[in-house]
Design a protein around this motif. Structure first.
Motif, PDB file in Angstrom:
ATOM      1  N   ALA A 203       0.837  -1.208   0.000  1.00  0.00           N
ATOM      2  CA  ALA A 203       0.000   0.000   0.000  1.00  0.00           C
ATOM      3  C   ALA A 203       0.872   1.258   0.000  1.00  0.00           C
ATOM      4  O   ALA A 203       0.592   2.224  -0.717  1.00  0.00           O
ATOM      5  CB  ALA A 203      -0.939  -0.009   1.199  1.00  0.00           C
ATOM      6  N   LEU A 204       1.941   1.244   0.784  1.00  0.00           N
ATOM      7  CA  LEU A 204       2.831   2.407   0.869  1.00  0.00           C
ATOM      8  C   LEU A 204       3.573   2.667  -0.434  1.00  0.00           C
ATOM      9  O   LEU A 204       3.861   3.816  -0.769  1.00  0.00           O
ATOM     10  CB  LEU A 204       3.875   2.192   1.975  1.00  0.00           C
ATOM     11  CG  LEU A 204       3.503   2.507   3.410  1.00  0.00           C
ATOM     12  CD1 LEU A 204       4.703   2.220   4.310  1.00  0.00           C
ATOM     13  CD2 LEU A 204       3.051   3.951   3.588  1.00  0.00           C
ATOM     14  N   SER A 205       3.883   1.578  -1.147  1.00  0.00           N
ATOM     15  CA  SER A 205       4.722   1.733  -2.342  1.00  0.00           C
ATOM     16  C   SER A 205       3.913   2.072  -3.590  1.00  0.00           C
ATOM     17  O   SER A 205       4.478   2.366  -4.643  1.00  0.00           O
ATOM     18  CB  SER A 205       5.513   0.443  -2.595  1.00  0.00           C
ATOM     19  OG  SER A 205       4.619  -0.598  -2.934  1.00  0.00           O
TER      20      SER A 205
ATOM     21  N   TYR B 236      -8.264  -2.275   7.717  1.00  0.00           N
ATOM     22  CA  TYR B 236      -7.687  -1.674   8.929  1.00  0.00           C
ATOM     23  C   TYR B 236      -6.678  -2.641   9.550  1.00  0.00           C
ATOM     24  O   TYR B 236      -7.006  -3.800   9.811  1.00  0.00           O
ATOM     25  CB  TYR B 236      -8.792  -1.333   9.936  1.00  0.00           C
ATOM     26  CG  TYR B 236      -9.583  -0.140   9.482  1.00  0.00           C
ATOM     27  CD1 TYR B 236      -9.201   1.145   9.849  1.00  0.00           C
ATOM     28  CD2 TYR B 236     -10.683  -0.291   8.639  1.00  0.00           C
ATOM     29  CE1 TYR B 236      -9.898   2.248   9.400  1.00  0.00           C
ATOM     30  CE2 TYR B 236     -11.387   0.809   8.175  1.00  0.00           C
ATOM     31  CZ  TYR B 236     -10.992   2.076   8.564  1.00  0.00           C
ATOM     32  OH  TYR B 236     -11.674   3.174   8.108  1.00  0.00           O
ATOM     33  N   ILE B 237      -5.475  -2.145   9.769  1.00  0.00           N
ATOM     34  CA  ILE B 237      -4.406  -2.978  10.326  1.00  0.00           C
ATOM     35  C   ILE B 237      -3.650  -2.266  11.447  1.00  0.00           C
ATOM     36  O   ILE B 237      -3.743  -1.041  11.594  1.00  0.00           O
ATOM     37  CB  ILE B 237      -3.363  -3.381   9.238  1.00  0.00           C
ATOM     38  CG1 ILE B 237      -2.721  -2.133   8.619  1.00  0.00           C
ATOM     39  CG2 ILE B 237      -3.985  -4.264   8.176  1.00  0.00           C
ATOM     40  CD1 ILE B 237      -1.489  -2.412   7.789  1.00  0.00           C
TER      41      ILE B 237
ATOM     42  N   VAL C 186      -5.811   1.226   2.688  1.00  0.00           N
ATOM     43  CA  VAL C 186      -5.361   0.604   3.938  1.00  0.00           C
ATOM     44  C   VAL C 186      -5.094   1.677   4.984  1.00  0.00           C
ATOM     45  O   VAL C 186      -4.358   2.627   4.735  1.00  0.00           O
ATOM     46  CB  VAL C 186      -4.067  -0.226   3.709  1.00  0.00           C
ATOM     47  CG1 VAL C 186      -3.639  -0.912   5.001  1.00  0.00           C
ATOM     48  CG2 VAL C 186      -4.268  -1.257   2.601  1.00  0.00           C
ATOM     49  N   TRP C 187      -5.723   1.491   6.143  1.00  0.00           N
ATOM     50  CA  TRP C 187      -5.491   2.386   7.281  1.00  0.00           C
ATOM     51  C   TRP C 187      -4.658   1.650   8.320  1.00  0.00           C
ATOM     52  O   TRP C 187      -5.041   0.575   8.788  1.00  0.00           O
ATOM     53  CB  TRP C 187      -6.814   2.783   7.933  1.00  0.00           C
ATOM     54  CG  TRP C 187      -7.536   3.891   7.249  1.00  0.00           C
ATOM     55  CD1 TRP C 187      -8.538   3.780   6.329  1.00  0.00           C
ATOM     56  CD2 TRP C 187      -7.345   5.303   7.464  1.00  0.00           C
ATOM     57  NE1 TRP C 187      -8.976   5.031   5.960  1.00  0.00           N
ATOM     58  CE2 TRP C 187      -8.262   5.984   6.635  1.00  0.00           C
ATOM     59  CE3 TRP C 187      -6.471   6.053   8.277  1.00  0.00           C
ATOM     60  CZ2 TRP C 187      -8.344   7.376   6.598  1.00  0.00           C
ATOM     61  CZ3 TRP C 187      -6.565   7.438   8.231  1.00  0.00           C
ATOM     62  CH2 TRP C 187      -7.488   8.087   7.398  1.00  0.00           C
TER      63      TRP C 187
ATOM     64  N   GLU D  62     -16.301   5.486  10.464  1.00  0.00           N
ATOM     65  CA  GLU D  62     -17.301   6.213   9.679  1.00  0.00           C
ATOM     66  C   GLU D  62     -16.877   7.672   9.447  1.00  0.00           C
ATOM     67  O   GLU D  62     -16.977   8.187   8.346  1.00  0.00           O
ATOM     68  CB  GLU D  62     -18.676   6.178  10.364  1.00  0.00           C
ATOM     69  CG  GLU D  62     -19.395   4.838  10.225  1.00  0.00           C
ATOM     70  CD  GLU D  62     -19.146   3.891  11.395  1.00  0.00           C
ATOM     71  OE1 GLU D  62     -18.566   4.339  12.412  1.00  0.00           O
ATOM     72  OE2 GLU D  62     -19.512   2.697  11.282  1.00  0.00           O
ATOM     73  N   SER D  63     -16.393   8.335  10.482  1.00  0.00           N
ATOM     74  CA  SER D  63     -16.075   9.775  10.374  1.00  0.00           C
ATOM     75  C   SER D  63     -14.590  10.067  10.171  1.00  0.00           C
ATOM     76  O   SER D  63     -14.216  11.184   9.857  1.00  0.00           O
ATOM     77  CB  SER D  63     -16.538  10.491  11.644  1.00  0.00           C
ATOM     78  OG  SER D  63     -15.728  10.092  12.741  1.00  0.00           O
ATOM     79  N   LYS D  64     -13.750   9.047  10.382  1.00  0.00           N
ATOM     80  CA  LYS D  64     -12.277   9.189  10.324  1.00  0.00           C
ATOM     81  C   LYS D  64     -11.733  10.098  11.439  1.00  0.00           C
ATOM     82  O   LYS D  64     -10.587  10.545  11.390  1.00  0.00           O
ATOM     83  CB  LYS D  64     -11.781   9.708   8.948  1.00  0.00           C
ATOM     84  CG  LYS D  64     -12.342   8.993   7.734  1.00  0.00           C
ATOM     85  CD  LYS D  64     -12.148   7.496   7.787  1.00  0.00           C
ATOM     86  CE  LYS D  64     -12.633   6.823   6.503  1.00  0.00           C
ATOM     87  NZ  LYS D  64     -13.137   5.449   6.724  1.00  0.00           N
TER      88      LYS D  64
END
Ligand code: MN
Length: 244
Positions: A159-161, A184-185, A204-205, A223-225
């Protein structure tokens, strides 16, 4: 304000005082669903107290407890009693000291807790929650090794790359990420990339804000971050080294 919030809690690593502070800041209610990303222990001195607290919390709130690699290492130690030198170096020593003072009965209850952990959770909005990652391009149900769910670091690295301009429709876009609306990880602290707040890469969070090291503990509203953070966890344990 949405009363039925989905709140994600990052890696705790025995930082019970920080956990109490963030749950208080987020003003949790019985309408909320709390999803814990795993790694409850290995770090600060309150391993036993943290698990006791989580067991109590589940009696009153909707809690989903995912399995982290540290939880599994501790479980293996509790049930096999063989010392694992690598685990000992990575926070296991503090956990083993914490368990030295408890009864066999408490250990049994905690073994039950570690056995009850789940490797992943998928919600009605196709949001996936898991400690670390998965590798199968077709998604979690095709994963070959269960350990991958709590050890993998390649999902976050992928995800980062990812080139931010790459369209989802592009033939090169990773199929892995397209299986879920959001993922979510925890597991790989964002402090490794110089951050102390939840980080998003592709869909990805990463909510592990480095509670075992120099970072705070975070609780995140999917939902709202919106999110809430504790003081840096080490400040609650001034006479300890944590995992540094
Ligand atoms: Mn961790």
């Amino acid at each position: 304000m949405n009363k039925n919030r989905t709140l994600v809690v990052g890696d705790i690593h025995s930082g019970l005082q920080a956990l109490k502070q963030v749950l208080d800041k987020a003003a949790i209610t019985e309408h909320d669903t709390l999803i814990f990303l795993g790694d409850y222990i290995d770090g600060w001195s309150e391993a036993v107290e943290t698990i006791d607290y989580l067991l109590e919390l589940k009696k009153k709130y909707n809690c989903i407890y995912l399995r982290g690699n540290h939880d599994e290492l501790c479980y293996e130690w509790l049930t096999g009693n063989a010392d694992n030198p690598t685990w000992f170096m990575h926070g296991g020593e503090a956990t083993s000291n914490s368990y030295a003072k408890v009864s066999e009965k408490t250990k049994e209850i905690h073994i039950g807790f570690y056995e009850s952990l789940v490797n992943y959770h998928l919600d009605s909005e196709n949001r996936l929650y898991l400690h670390a990652g998965f590798t199968n391009l077709k998604g979690i149900e095709h994963e070959y090794f269960q350990k991958t769910f709590y050890w993998d670091r390649t999902l976050w690295e992928l995800a980062l790359s990812l080139n931010k301009d790459l369209e989802e429709e592009h033939i090169h876009y990773p199929k892995r990420l397209k299986n879920y609306s959001e993922i979510y990880i925890g597991h790989t602290p964002v402090t490794r990339i110089g951050k102390t707040t939840p980080q998003k890469a592709a869909n990805v969070w990463n909510i592990d804000t480095g509670a075992a090291f120099k970072g705070p503990l975070t609780i995140f509203n999917v939902e709202s971050k919106e999110y809430w953070q504790s003081e840096p966890v080490y400040t609650f344990y001034p006479n300890e080294k944590g995992r540094n």
